[in-house]
Design a protein around this motif. Structure first.
Motif, short mmCIF file in Angstrom:
data_model
loop_
_atom_site.label_atom_id
_atom_site.label_comp_id
_atom_site.label_asym_id
_atom_site.label_seq_id
_atom_site.Cartn_x
_atom_site.Cartn_y
_atom_site.Cartn_z
N ASP A 1 -6.47 -84.87 -20.08
CA ASP A 1 -7.40 -85.73 -20.83
C ASP A 1 -8.72 -85.92 -20.08
OD1 ASP A 1 -5.54 -85.93 -22.85
OD2 ASP A 1 -4.77 -87.87 -22.18
N GLU B 1 -12.41 -84.66 -21.29
CA GLU B 1 -13.53 -85.62 -21.39
C GLU B 1 -14.74 -85.16 -20.60
OE1 GLU B 1 -13.16 -89.83 -20.62
OE2 GLU B 1 -11.24 -89.84 -21.69
N ARG C 1 -18.62 -82.58 -24.72
CA ARG C 1 -19.30 -83.76 -25.25
C ARG C 1 -18.43 -84.41 -26.33
NH1 ARG C 1 -23.25 -82.66 -28.54
NH2 ARG C 1 -22.28 -80.71 -29.06
N PRO C 2 -18.53 -85.72 -26.50
CA PRO C 2 -17.76 -86.39 -27.54
C PRO C 2 -17.99 -85.78 -28.93
CG PRO C 2 -18.70 -88.01 -26.07
CD PRO C 2 -19.27 -86.68 -25.67
N ALA C 3 -19.22 -85.44 -29.25
CA ALA C 3 -19.51 -84.86 -30.57
C ALA C 3 -18.79 -83.54 -30.77
CB ALA C 3 -21.02 -84.67 -30.74
N ARG D 1 -15.95 -82.64 -29.21
CA ARG D 1 -14.51 -82.95 -29.32
C ARG D 1 -14.17 -83.43 -30.73
NH1 ARG D 1 -15.49 -85.74 -24.29
NH2 ARG D 1 -15.09 -87.73 -25.33
N ASP D 2 -15.02 -84.29 -31.28
CA ASP D 2 -14.76 -84.82 -32.62
C ASP D 2 -14.86 -83.75 -33.70
OD1 ASP D 2 -14.46 -87.30 -31.45
OD2 ASP D 2 -16.46 -88.02 -32.02
N ALA D 3 -15.81 -82.83 -33.55
CA ALA D 3 -16.04 -81.80 -34.57
C ALA D 3 -15.10 -80.60 -34.44
CB ALA D 3 -17.49 -81.32 -34.50
N ASN D 4 -14.44 -80.45 -33.30
CA ASN D 4 -13.62 -79.26 -33.04
C ASN D 4 -12.25 -79.62 -32.46
OD1 ASN D 4 -15.73 -76.96 -33.42
ND2 ASN D 4 -16.75 -78.55 -32.22
N PRO D 5 -11.49 -80.45 -33.17
CA PRO D 5 -10.22 -80.90 -32.58
C PRO D 5 -9.22 -79.77 -32.31
CG PRO D 5 -10.37 -81.53 -34.89
CD PRO D 5 -11.71 -81.00 -34.49
N GLU E 1 -7.72 -79.09 -28.67
CA GLU E 1 -6.27 -79.18 -28.49
C GLU E 1 -5.71 -77.90 -27.88
OE1 GLU E 1 -2.59 -80.53 -28.00
OE2 GLU E 1 -4.38 -81.72 -28.40
N GLU F 1 -18.91 -74.39 -26.41
CA GLU F 1 -19.69 -75.28 -27.27
C GLU F 1 -20.85 -74.57 -27.97
OE1 GLU F 1 -20.84 -79.21 -26.20
OE2 GLU F 1 -19.17 -79.47 -24.82
#
Length: 117
Positions: free
Chosen positions: A6, A10, A14-16, A18-22, A26, A104
Motif C-alpha cells: 500500500d 501511494e 498519483r491519487p488521480a 490510482r482512482d482512474a486506473n484501479p 491492483e 501513468e
C-alpha cells in the motif's frame, strides 16, 4: 506485506491515476505482494544508499532524464540536479505524472524515448 504494498502504491502513483486506473494499480499491487518483504526492504535500502552523484560528470553518452511533475520518490528538483550534472543531458518533466511515468504516461514516454533514440 500489505502495508509495504500500500505504501509503495501511494508513493508511486498519483491519487488521480490510482482512482482512474484501479485494475492497473491492483495488478501492480498483486505483483508487489508476490515478492517477499525482505527482498523489497533490501532493494529499497540499496537504492537509498546508492549515491553516485560525484560520478555523473564522467558520463560521456547521450542522456535523457524523464521525471513526473508529481513524482514524490524522485522529485523533479532531484532530476534537474541529475541532468545538470551530466553534460548535454536532456530533461523532460511530464505533467500530471507520478514516479511510474511509463505506466501513468506511456504515450509521451514512448514518444520522448523514440525521438531520443
Amino acid at each position: 506485506m500489505e502495508g509495504i504494498a500500500d505504501t509503495l502504491i501511494e508513493l508511486t502513483f498519483r491519487p488521480a491515476f490510482r482512482d482512474a486506473n484501479p485494475k492497473v494499480v491492483e495488478a501492480i499491487r498483486r505483483s508487489i505482494l508476490s515478492s517477499d518483504a525482505a527482498s523489497i526492504v533490501a532493494a529499497t535500502r540499496m537504492v537509498a544508499k546508492a549515491d553516485l552523484r560525484s560520478r555523473l560528470g564522467s558520463l560521456n553518452c547521450p542522456t535523457q532524464v524523464l521525471v513526473g511533475s508529481e513524482d514524490s520518490l524522485t522529485p523533479p528538483d532531484l532530476s534537474r540536479q541529475l541532468a545538470d550534472a551530466i553534460e548535454g543531458a536532456q530533461l523532460h518533466e511530464l505533467p500530471d505524472c507520478g514516479h511510474a511515468a511509463p505506466v501513468e504516461q506511456p504515450a509521451p514516454v514512448t514518444r520522448l524515448l523514440a525521438e531520443f533514440v
